[in-house]
Enzyme design. Structure first.
Site, PDB file in Angstrom:
ATOM      1  N   CYS A 237       0.865  -1.175   0.000  1.00 55.09           N
ATOM      2  CA  CYS A 237       0.000   0.000   0.000  1.00 55.09           C
ATOM      3  C   CYS A 237       0.909   1.235   0.000  1.00 55.09           C
ATOM      4  O   CYS A 237       1.954   1.243   0.657  1.00 55.09           O
ATOM      5  CB  CYS A 237      -0.902   0.009   1.231  1.00 55.09           C
ATOM      6  SG  CYS A 237      -2.321  -1.108   1.083  1.00 55.09           S
TER       7      CYS A 237
ATOM      8  N   HIS B 102      -0.448  -8.481  -6.461  1.00 56.43           N
ATOM      9  CA  HIS B 102       0.917  -8.290  -6.933  1.00 56.43           C
ATOM     10  C   HIS B 102       1.419  -9.556  -7.620  1.00 56.43           C
ATOM     11  O   HIS B 102       0.821 -10.627  -7.492  1.00 56.43           O
ATOM     12  CB  HIS B 102       1.848  -7.940  -5.773  1.00 56.43           C
ATOM     13  CG  HIS B 102       2.135  -9.079  -4.858  1.00 56.43           C
ATOM     14  ND1 HIS B 102       1.204  -9.599  -3.980  1.00 56.43           N
ATOM     15  CD2 HIS B 102       3.245  -9.839  -4.692  1.00 56.43           C
ATOM     16  CE1 HIS B 102       1.739 -10.605  -3.314  1.00 56.43           C
ATOM     17  NE2 HIS B 102       2.974 -10.786  -3.722  1.00 56.43           N
TER      18      HIS B 102
HETATM   19 ZN   LIG Z   1      -1.870  -3.263   0.519  1.00 57.02          ZN
END
Ligand SMILES: [Zn+2]
Length: 367
Positions: A79, A195
């Site tokens: 994040c 990801h």
């Molecule tokens: Zn995150």
């Protein structure tokens, strides 16, 4: 391979690792200094050892035992962190970022020469774990998924893969570049933020070496490209084709190993993302997201999957390589997973509980 036109914005993390921002048109990354007190990176973080039985290299990376394991959402390293003291991405926001893995299985491919020793030369042979491991974050949103990215954003990920492939393939001592995504806790993912990873290996991976040897033998025997023939045969048969667009075809392979397995091929022969046209890259992003969305409609919860980009370079040993993506899942029902047990783990002999045709029919319906 053509050069990538959209150059990423480059930044450095506190321990010297590279961080690259890939941005949508009109977005300007605004990174801040990384203030974390990270220990300096050591040299020779991992070791390669040669297994003479199988003629395969094994990477021994003991430092990975200490890597980040299922952190709370407020401590997610992917994040964005505008304060510069918590995140791997010190910036208020981003679209797509790539950075060197803090806990790499392979490292040191920063331009220095490297030659893999002859593993079978006698005795136990080891070598430094030369290579590169990168993390690619697909979105700044912790709860996003690749399947739900807007098309220009998915295309930006494809551009980032293309940039990294071009860069890493050009580095001394890197033989193969592997972009992949592991999605879902069921397959051991330790970070839920969407990801993927990019590995630069100093050798051809066993599956790739095996497939290329098969393709060379096929070319000698039949005078044609193995992968192109497989694609043509799947299209002619039709029973396992899920989706076919102007530029790409997705199908469940004839001899699928996994409960859910889909292969995605460009309709013409290219070796890697760098050889696709702009229109084909758009087409790739669209059909890739289409397949992932079908996956997520199969069961009440999102499908855990592995997505593997098979890319090749124009070299003697890789010439027959045909770029494609192989996607696979261990989920075989809403409540059951396939575990790789005796036959698969010990003998590499896969036994499938479902017919590829039935899986293809199901995925076709889920458009
Ligand atoms: Zn995150």
């Amino acid at each position: 391979m053509t050069a990538v036109t959209n150059q990423p914005t480059r930044w450095r993390l506190a321990d010297g690792r590279e961080l690259l921002f890939f941005s949508l048109p009109g977005h300007e990354p605004a990174p801040v200094p990384d203030l974390r007190p990270l220990p300096p990176r050591g040299e020779r973080l991992s070791q390669l050892r040669f297994d003479r039985q199988t003629q395969q290299w094994v990477a021994v990376a003991a430092l990975r035992q200490d890597r980040t394991y299922k952190p709370n959402a407020d401590q997610c390293p992917l994040c964005p962190g505008a304060s510069g003291d918590v995140s791997e991405v010190p910036a208020p926001d981003y679209d797509v970022v790539v950075f060197e893995n803090r806990f790499p299985s392979l490292s040191g491919a920063d331009g220095r020469a490297f030659t893999l020793p002859d593993g079978d030369g006698g005795g136990f042979v080891d070598a430094p774990g030369h290579g590169r491991c990168e993390v690619i974050s697909f979105s700044s949103s912790h709860t996003a998924s690749f399947a739900d990215l807007a098309l220009p954003h998915a295309r930006l990920v494809v551009d980032a893969w293309r940039d990294r492939t071009h860069d890493l393939m050009g580095r001394p001592g890197i033989e193969q570049v592997f972009c992949f995504e592991n999605r879902g806790e069921e397959i051991g993912v330790t970070l839920t933020h969407p990801h993927g990873q990019i590995y630069g290996y100093p050798y051809l991976t066993p599956r790739t070496a095996h497939m290329l040897a098969a393709a060379r033998a096929h070319a000698e025997r039949h005078g044609s490209n193995l992968f192109a023939d497989i694609l043509a045969d799947e299209v002619a048969d039709g029973s396992r084709v899920i989706a076919r667009t102007e530029s790409f075809t997705a199908f469940v392979p004839f001899a699928a190993r996994w409960p859910v397995e889909v292969h995605l091929y460009p309709n013409r022969f290219v070796r890697n993302l760098g050889e696709l046209t702009e229109a084909e890259l758009d087409g790739f992003a669209a059909v890739y997201c289409d397949v992932l969305r079908r996956f997520d409609r199969m069961y009440p919860t999102p499908l855990p999957y592995i997505s593997a980009l098979h890319q090749y370079r124009d070299s003697e040993s890789q010439r027959e390589g045909y770029f494609h993506v192989e996607l696979m899942s261990v989920r075989r029902s809403a409540t059951k997973l396939k575990f790789l047990a005796g036959s698969e783990s010990a003998m590499d002999a896969f036994i499938s509980d479902v017919t590829p045709e039935s899986v293809a029919a199901r995925l076709r319906e889920l458009a």
